[in-house]
Design a protein around this motif. Structure first.
Motif, PDB file in Angstrom:
ATOM      1  N   LYS A   1       5.348   6.377  -0.256  1.00 16.09           N
ATOM      2  CA  LYS A   1       6.193   5.222   0.047  1.00 16.09           C
ATOM      3  C   LYS A   1       5.367   3.948  -0.029  1.00 16.09           C
ATOM      4  CE  LYS A   1      10.441   4.053   1.022  1.00 16.09           C
ATOM      5  NZ  LYS A   1      11.542   4.414   0.118  1.00 16.09           N
ATOM      6  N   ILE A   2       5.900   2.963  -0.772  1.00 17.46           N
ATOM      7  CA  ILE A   2       5.250   1.654  -0.863  1.00 17.46           C
ATOM      8  C   ILE A   2       5.697   0.798   0.315  1.00 17.46           C
ATOM      9  CG2 ILE A   2       5.044  -0.452  -2.233  1.00 17.46           C
ATOM     10  CD1 ILE A   2       3.686   1.780  -3.603  1.00 17.46           C
ATOM     11  N   ILE A   3       4.718   0.286   1.070  1.00 10.61           N
ATOM     12  CA  ILE A   3       5.046  -0.550   2.219  1.00 10.61           C
ATOM     13  C   ILE A   3       4.213  -1.832   2.160  1.00 10.61           C
ATOM     14  CG2 ILE A   3       5.713   1.385   3.689  1.00 10.61           C
ATOM     15  CD1 ILE A   3       2.936   1.244   4.975  1.00 10.61           C
ATOM     16  N   ARG A   4       4.670  -2.869   2.847  1.00 12.66           N
ATOM     17  CA  ARG A   4       3.910  -4.125   2.926  1.00 12.66           C
ATOM     18  C   ARG A   4       2.640  -3.903   3.709  1.00 12.66           C
ATOM     19  NH1 ARG A   4       2.706  -8.036   1.808  1.00 12.66           N
ATOM     20  NH2 ARG A   4       3.527  -9.822   2.923  1.00 12.66           N
ATOM     21  N   GLY A   5       1.592  -4.601   3.287  1.00  9.61           N
ATOM     22  CA  GLY A   5       0.312  -4.481   3.960  1.00  9.61           C
ATOM     23  C   GLY A   5      -0.720  -3.847   3.054  1.00  9.61           C
ATOM     24  N   SER A   6      -1.919  -3.665   3.575  1.00  8.33           N
ATOM     25  CA  SER A   6      -3.006  -3.105   2.776  1.00  8.33           C
ATOM     26  C   SER A   6      -3.538  -1.851   3.439  1.00  8.33           C
ATOM     27  CB  SER A   6      -4.137  -4.130   2.632  1.00  8.33           C
ATOM     28  OG  SER A   6      -4.620  -4.506   3.918  1.00  8.33           O
ATOM     29  N   ALA A   7      -4.101  -0.960   2.620  1.00  8.04           N
ATOM     30  CA  ALA A   7      -4.698   0.265   3.152  1.00  8.04           C
ATOM     31  C   ALA A   7      -6.046  -0.069   3.773  1.00  8.04           C
ATOM     32  CB  ALA A   7      -4.870   1.288   2.035  1.00  8.04           C
ATOM     33  N   ASP A   8      -6.369   0.601   4.893  1.00  8.27           N
ATOM     34  CA  ASP A   8      -7.642   0.334   5.543  1.00  8.27           C
ATOM     35  C   ASP A   8      -8.767   1.144   4.945  1.00  8.27           C
ATOM     36  OD1 ASP A   8      -6.724   2.752   6.366  1.00  8.27           O
ATOM     37  OD2 ASP A   8      -7.013   2.405   8.523  1.00  8.27           O
ATOM     38  N   GLN A   9      -8.447   2.143   4.138  1.00  9.87           N
ATOM     39  CA  GLN A   9      -9.462   2.930   3.454  1.00  9.87           C
ATOM     40  C   GLN A   9      -8.838   3.636   2.251  1.00  9.87           C
ATOM     41  OE1 GLN A   9     -10.686   6.598   5.497  1.00  9.87           O
ATOM     42  NE2 GLN A   9      -9.331   5.992   7.196  1.00  9.87           N
TER      43      GLN A   9
ATOM     44  N   CYS B   1       0.836  -1.200   0.000  1.00  4.49           N
ATOM     45  CA  CYS B   1       0.000   0.000   0.000  1.00  4.49           C
ATOM     46  C   CYS B   1       0.870   1.249   0.000  1.00  4.49           C
ATOM     47  CB  CYS B   1      -0.966   0.016   1.193  1.00  4.49           C
ATOM     48  SG  CYS B   1      -0.131   0.138   2.794  1.00  4.49           S
ATOM     49  N   ILE B   2       0.270   2.345  -0.386  1.00  2.00           N
ATOM     50  CA  ILE B   2       0.935   3.646  -0.338  1.00  2.00           C
ATOM     51  C   ILE B   2       0.685   4.249   1.036  1.00  2.00           C
ATOM     52  CG2 ILE B   2       1.118   5.925  -1.378  1.00  2.00           C
ATOM     53  CD1 ILE B   2       1.890   3.927  -3.365  1.00  2.00           C
ATOM     54  N   SER B   3       1.732   4.545   1.753  1.00  2.00           N
ATOM     55  CA  SER B   3       1.545   5.068   3.110  1.00  2.00           C
ATOM     56  C   SER B   3       1.089   6.524   3.065  1.00  2.00           C
ATOM     57  CB  SER B   3       2.848   4.956   3.904  1.00  2.00           C
ATOM     58  OG  SER B   3       3.887   5.656   3.258  1.00  2.00           O
ATOM     59  N   VAL B   4       0.174   6.855   3.976  1.00  2.75           N
ATOM     60  CA  VAL B   4      -0.310   8.231   4.121  1.00  2.75           C
ATOM     61  C   VAL B   4      -0.314   8.577   5.603  1.00  2.75           C
ATOM     62  CG1 VAL B   4      -1.765   8.098   2.060  1.00  2.75           C
ATOM     63  CG2 VAL B   4      -2.734   7.506   4.290  1.00  2.75           C
TER      64      VAL B   4
END
Length: 879
Positions: free
Chosen positions: A773-781, A758-761
Motif C-alpha cells: 500500500k502506498i501511503i503519504r510519508g517516507s520510510a524510516d529504513q 512510501c510502501i507500508s510494511v
C-alpha cells in the motif's frame, strides 16, 4: 581448364544479377543451389552438401530442396535474415530449342514475405525505406501482405533520435536506406541498438532522388500530381516513398496495385515511447523472455480476427494525444461494454471472418486459390448481420464503422455462382468451377460423362460379340484405354484386336474404335482442366477490381474487433472509463497493474491511489524496501495512462488523465557490453535522454537513479535530478521517483511540488510483511537485510550485516553531514560546499596496507596472507 556446361553458365549469369540473394534454381522437381550459395544453405538449412559436374576441373558444391516443400526452407532462410531469389522455367520445354530459358520470377526478402505460413497473423510485416540528409529524415513503410503504406518525416534539431524512436515503434523486418552516415552517426549501428538486427540494405542512391521519386509515385498511382496525398511539401517523405516503390517493383516483379493509397501522419499526433519505455512497460512482449504472454498486449487482445489483432497491437504502440479521437474510442467501448448481447453476437459473427486484408492481396497478386475465394465469400456472408447489429448503436465511432463496411455483393454472388463449395487446393487440376456457370465447360463435361457410358456399353457389346465374359476395358496414363483378355480366352480374340501389352496372365488390346473414343475423351478432359483454370483466373481478376472496397471493409472490421476486445476486457476485469482532459492532472483511485493482477492467485492485488499534477503534487518520492512493490506501482500508473490514451477502460475505480505527450521510464539496471557500456553508463545515458526530451506534459518514471556508482556520487546525482525535474521554471514534469536514498525525503517542504510516499510494511519479530500500500510519508529504513534474509542469504552474512548496520546507525554520519554541508537558495537549488563522507580516509592503516599490494604480481598464497592481515587490522579498528 574445362568449359562450363550450358546449364551452369545459365546459373552463373543469373547469380551475377542477384549477388545478394541465395538463388533457388529450378531443375525438375527440385530447387538447386550451387557454389557459395550451396555451402551457406547447407549450413543454415542443415541439409546434405553434394557436388555436380559443371564442366570445370572440380565439381561444383551443390544442395537442393524439393519444390513442393520449398516454402519451409525459404521461411528458415528468411527468418535468418537472407534474401531468396526464385528462378523458374519461363518457357515450355516441349517447344524450346536447347536449354530451357530460366529467369528469376520473384525475390523474397524479410520485409516482402507474402505467404501466410511465413507471417504472424496478428502482426504486420513491414519493410521500411529511409531517406536521410543533414536537414532531416523521411521514412516510408509498407506491409506488402496487406497493402498498407504510411510515411512521415523529421526535420527538427534532434531528428536522428526521433527517427530511432519511430523505427522502434514500427519494428520493420527490413530497411532500405540511402546512406549509413549522417551528422557523425553510424546509422546501422544506431539502428542495431534499438532493434534486433533487421535486414539493412543501402539501396541505389538515384532511387532516392526527389525528381525520380515523384515520377515513380505518379507512375504507380497513374496520377499527374501528388498533392492529393498531402506530401507535396514533404521532400524527405517523398524521396523515401519513391525508393520504396522502386525496390518493391524490383523484388516482387508483380503488380503493386493493392498499395492504393499513401497515408502521411505526424509523429506529434501520438505519444512518443522510446525503446527503454517500451521494454520496461512490456507493452507487446516481456522484458526477459520476449514472449507475448505477460505483456499488456496479452491482456488486452481478445480479438476474433487477425486484422483486429494487428490494429489493436498498433493502437498499443501508438497511444493518441488527440482528446477527440481518444474520447471517440472510449465512447464506443462504453456502448459495446453495456450492450452485452449485441457484443456477444458480434464476436460470434467476427469469428467467421477470415483475414480479408491478406486474402484480397493474394487475389490481387494472383496467388489466391479457389479455397481463398470460398473463405472470402464466407467472410462477406456475415457482413449484413454485422451491419444490422451495428445499426442499433449510437456512438460516432461505431456509426463510422457501419458506414465503412461495404457488403461487396457482386463479389459474393460471383463466387457463390462460380466456385465449388469444397474445391481442391490446386487450381490446375480441375474440380473448381460449378455446373451451369460456363456453357462450354458444361458441354465438355457432358462429353466426358457420355463417353464413360459409351465405354461401359462398348465393354458389354464386346463381351457379347466375342463370348469372353471376363473381358474388361481399362485405362492407364501410359497406354490409355485398352481391352484386357485373360490367357485362357485368347483363342476367342477377334482378328481386329491389336495387341498392345503382354502381362503374366493376360493380354491387352486396342481397336480403332476404342482409340478414336480415347482421343475424344482425353481431349475433352484436358480441355476441361485448361478451361477451368482460365475461368478461375478470369473470376480472380474480376474480384481484383474490388480490392480497395474490400480493404476498406477489412479496416472497418478490424477497428470494430479491437473496440470489442477493449469492451470485453473492460467488462471481464472490472475496468472503468477514464476522464480525459488537457490539464496536467493524473488522479487515479485504487489503480491496479493490468498484467500483474491477472497473474496473481486469489485476486490478492492491492490497489493504490495516485495524484500527480503540475503544481503541488508534480513530483512523488517513493521509498520503501525492495520487493515491496514500488516498481509495480510506478509501472501501473504509466500503463493506466497509456491505456486511457489508446481508448481503453482502465484498471481503477476511477481515473482522470491529463493527456501525456511522452512516457519515460528508467527502471532496473543492465550492462550494454556490446557497446562497452557499464550498468551506470546505461543508466546515465537513459537519464540524459529523459532530461533532454521531457516536457511539462510528460510522465517520468525513475527507479533507483544513482545506484550504479558510489554512495556520494549517486546521492548527489539523484538530488540534482529531483531539483531539475521538479522545478516548474526548468521542467516541472509529472514524476514518480523511487529511491533508497532516504536523505532525499528531506526535500519535501524544501522544493515546491515534491511529496513523499512510501510502501507500508509490517514488522513481525525479525521479519517483515509487505502490505503493498502506498501511503503519504517516507520510510524510516530500507529493510534490506530482511529482504536479503527472505531471498535466502546465509545466516552468517545476515548476522554480520546487522552488526555493521548497527554501528552505522549509531554514528548517524550520513544524515548529519547532509544537513550541515548543504544550503538552499531562493530558487530551490542546492549548493554543495563540500563532499559528504561516511568514513574518514586519513590515517587509515587498512587503506595504507591495500595501497602496498600489487594485485598483478602476487601468488594465491600471498593473497591469502594479505587478506588475513587486513582482517586483523580491520578488527583492531572495530570495523
Amino acid at each position: 581448364m574445362g568449359k562450363l556446361t550450358p546449364m551452369m553458365k545459365q546459373y552463373l549469369d543469373l547469380k551475377e544479377k542477384y549477388k545478394d540473394c541465395i538463388l533457388f534454381f529450378r531443375l525438375g522437381d527440385f530447387y538447386e543451389m550451387f557454389f557459395d550459395d550451396a555451402i551457406l544453405a547447407s549450413k543454415e538449412l542443415e541439409i546434405t552438401l553434394t557436388g555436380r559436374d559443371c564442366g570445370l576441373k572440380e565439381r561444383a558444391p551443390m544442395c537442393g530442396v524439393p519444390h513442393h516443400s520449398a516454402e519451409n526452407y525459404i521461411a528458415k532462410l528468411i527468418d535468418k535474415g537472407h534474401k531468396v531469389a526464385i528462378c523458374e522455367q519461363v518457357e515450355d520445354p516441349s517447344v524450346s530449342k536447347g536449354i530451357v530459358k530460366r529467369d528469376v520470377v520473384k525475390i523474397i526478402t524479410p520485409g516482402t514475405v507474402m505467404d501466410a505460413y511465413m507471417l504472424d497473423e496478428k502482426e504486420n510485416n513491414y519493410i521500411m525505406s529511409i531517406y536521410v540528409d543533414d536537414d532531416g529524415a523521411g521514412i516510408s513503410f509498407a506491409d506488402v501482405s496487406t497493402g498498407e503504406l504510411r510515411t512521415t518525416e523529421f526535420t527538427k534539431d534532434n531528428f536522428i533520435n526521433c527517427l530511432l524512436d519511430e523505427i522502434v515503434k514500427i519494428n520493420p523486418k527490413e530497411i532500405i536506406i540511402n546512406t549509413l552516415q549522417c551528422l557523425g552517426y553510424d546509422l546501422k549501428s544506431e539502428i542495431y541498438t534499438v532493434l534486433s538486427k533487421p535486414y539493412i540494405d543501402v539501396f541505389d542512391s538515384w532511387a532516392f532522388k526527389q525528381d525520380y521519386a515523384i515520377k515513380k509515385i505518379k507512375q504507380h498511382f497513374n496520377i499527374i500530381a501528388i498533392e492529393g496525398f498531402g506530401i507535396d511539401d514533404k521532400n524527405h517523405s517523398t524521396c523515401s516513398i519513391g525508393a520504396l516503390f522502386e525496390y518493391l517493383q524490383k523484388t516482387q516483379k508483380n503488380s503493386l496495385s493493392h498499395i492504393n493509397n499513401i497515408y502521411f501522419y505526424s509523429s506529434d499526433a501520438y505519444m512518443i515511447l522510446d525503446k527503454s519505455t517500451r521494454r520496461n512497460l512490456e507493452l507487446t512482449e516481456t522484458m526477459r523472455e520476449k514472449k507475448r504472454k505477460g505483456s499488456l498486449l496479452w491482456i488486452l487482445d481478445k480479438t476474433n480476427t487477425a486484422m483486429g489483432g494487428r490494429i489493436l497491437k498498433k493502437w498499443i504502440e501508438e497511444p493518441l494525444k488527440d482528446i477527440g479521437e481518444i474520447q471517440s474510442r472510449l465512447d464506443a467501448v462504453e456502448e459495446l461494454k453495456e450492450n452485452i448481447l449485441a457484443r456477444e453476437e458480434l464476436k460470434e459473427l467476427l469469428n467467421n471472418v477470415y483475414d480479408l486484408e491478406r486474402l484480397v492481396v493474394r487475389i490481387s497478386y494472383g496467388n489466391a486459390n479457389a479455397r481463398d475465394l470460398i473463405a472470402l465469400k464466407g467472410s462477406l456472408e456475415v457482413l449484413p448481420k454485422v451491419k444490422k447489429i451495428l445499426d442499433s448503436f449510437n456512438t460516432l465511432k461505431l456509426k463510422n464503422v457501419l458506414y465503412e463496411i461495404n457488403l461487396v455483393q457482386e463479389v459474393k454472388e460471383l463466387i457463390k455462382q462460380s466456385i465449388m463449395d469444397d474445391p481442391p487446393i490446386t487450381i490446375k487440376e480441375g474440380g473448381i468451377i460449378k455446373r451451369f456457370y460456363n456453357h462450354e465447360l458444361d458441354e465438355l463435361r457432358e462429353i466426358i460423362s457420355n463417353s464413360k457410358q459409351w465405354i461401359a456399353n462398348l465393354e458389354n457389346n464386346e463381351r457379347l460379340k466375342t463370348g469372353i465374359k471376363s473381358l474388361k476395358i481399362g485405362f492407364n496414363k501410359v497406354f490409355g484405354y485398352y481391352l484386357e483378355v485373360t490367357k485362357t480366352n485368347l483363342n476367342l480374340v477377334p482378328e481386329n484386336y491389336i495387341r498392345k501389352q503382354t502381362l503374366a496372365n493376360a493380354e491387352r488390346y486396342i481397336t480403332p474404335e476404342l482409340k478414336e473414343a480415347e482421343s475424344k475423351i482425353l481431349g475433352a478432359e484436358d480441355k476441361v482442366v485448361e478451361l477451368e483454370y482460365q475461368i478461375f483466373v478470369q473470376i480472380r481478376d474480376e474480384i481484383k477490381k474490388f480490392t480497395k472496397e474490400i480493404q476498406n471493409t477489412a479496416r472497418a472490421i478490424a477497428t470494430l474487433d479491437a473496440l470489442i476486445s477493449f469492451a470485453e476486457v473492460s467488462d471481464r476485469f472490472g475496468y472503468t472509463k477514464p476522464k480525459i482532459n488537457n490539464d496536467l492532472l493524473i488522479d487515479i483511485c485504487n489503480g491496479r497493474h493490468p498484467v500483474v493482477e491477472r497473474t496473481m492467485d486469489f485476486d490478492m492485488f492491492i490497489g493504490n491511489d495516485t495524484l500527480l499534477d503540475g503544481d503541488e503534487n508534480r513530483f512523488s518520492i517513493i521509498t520503501g524496501p525492495n520487493m515491496a512493490g514500488k516498481s509495480t506501482y510506478m509501472r501501473q500508473v504509466a500503463l493506466i495512462v497509456l491505456m486511457a490514451q489508446i481508448g481503453c477502460f482502465v484498471p481503477a475505480d476511477k481515473a482522470t488523465i491529463g493527456v501525456v505527450d511522452r512516457i519515460f521510464t528508467r527502471v532496473g539496471a543492465s550492462d550494454d557490453l556490446a557497446r562497452g557500456q557499464s550498468t551506470f553508463m546505461v543508466e546515465m545515458s537513459e537519464l540524459a535522454n529523459i532530461l533532454n526530451n521531457a516536457t511539462k506534459k510528460s510522465l517520468i518514471i525513475l527507479d533507483e537513479i544513482g545506484r550504479g556508482t558510489s554512495t556520494y556520487d549517486g546521492l548527489s546525482i539523484a538530488w540534482a535530478v529531483v531539483e531539475y525535474i521538479s522545478s516548474k521554471k526548468v521542467l516541472g514534469a509529472r514524476t514518480l521517483f523511487a529511491t533508497h536514498y532516504h536523505e532525499l525525503t528531506e526535500l519535501e517542504g524544501i522544493l515546491n511540488g515534491v511529496k513523499n510516499y512510501c510502501i507500508s510494511v509490517e514488522e513481525c519479530n525479525d521479519d517483515i510483511i509487505f502490505l503493498r500500500k502506498i501511503i503519504r510519508g517516507s520510510a524510516d529504513q530500507s529493510y534490506g537485510i530482511q529482504v536479503a534474509k527472505l531471498a535466502g542469504v546465509i545466516d552468517d552474512v545476515i548476522t554480520r550485516a546487522k552488526q555493521i548496520l548497527l554501528q552505522l546507525e549509531e554514528n548517524d554520519i550520513n544524515k548529519k553531514n547532509l544537513k550541515e554541508d548543504t544550503t538552499i537558495n531562493k530558487t530551490n537549488e542546492v549548493i554543495y560546499e563540500k563532499q559528504m563522507s561516511i568514513f574518514d580516509g586519513k590515517n587509515n592503516d587498512v587503506i595504507e596496507e591495500l595501497k602496498k599490494i600489487d594485485i598483478l604480481d602476487i601468488t594465491p598464497m600471498e593473497a591469502m596472507n594479505h587478506l588475513y592481515k587486513l582482517v586483523k587490522l580491520a578488527q583492531n579498528r572495530g570495523v
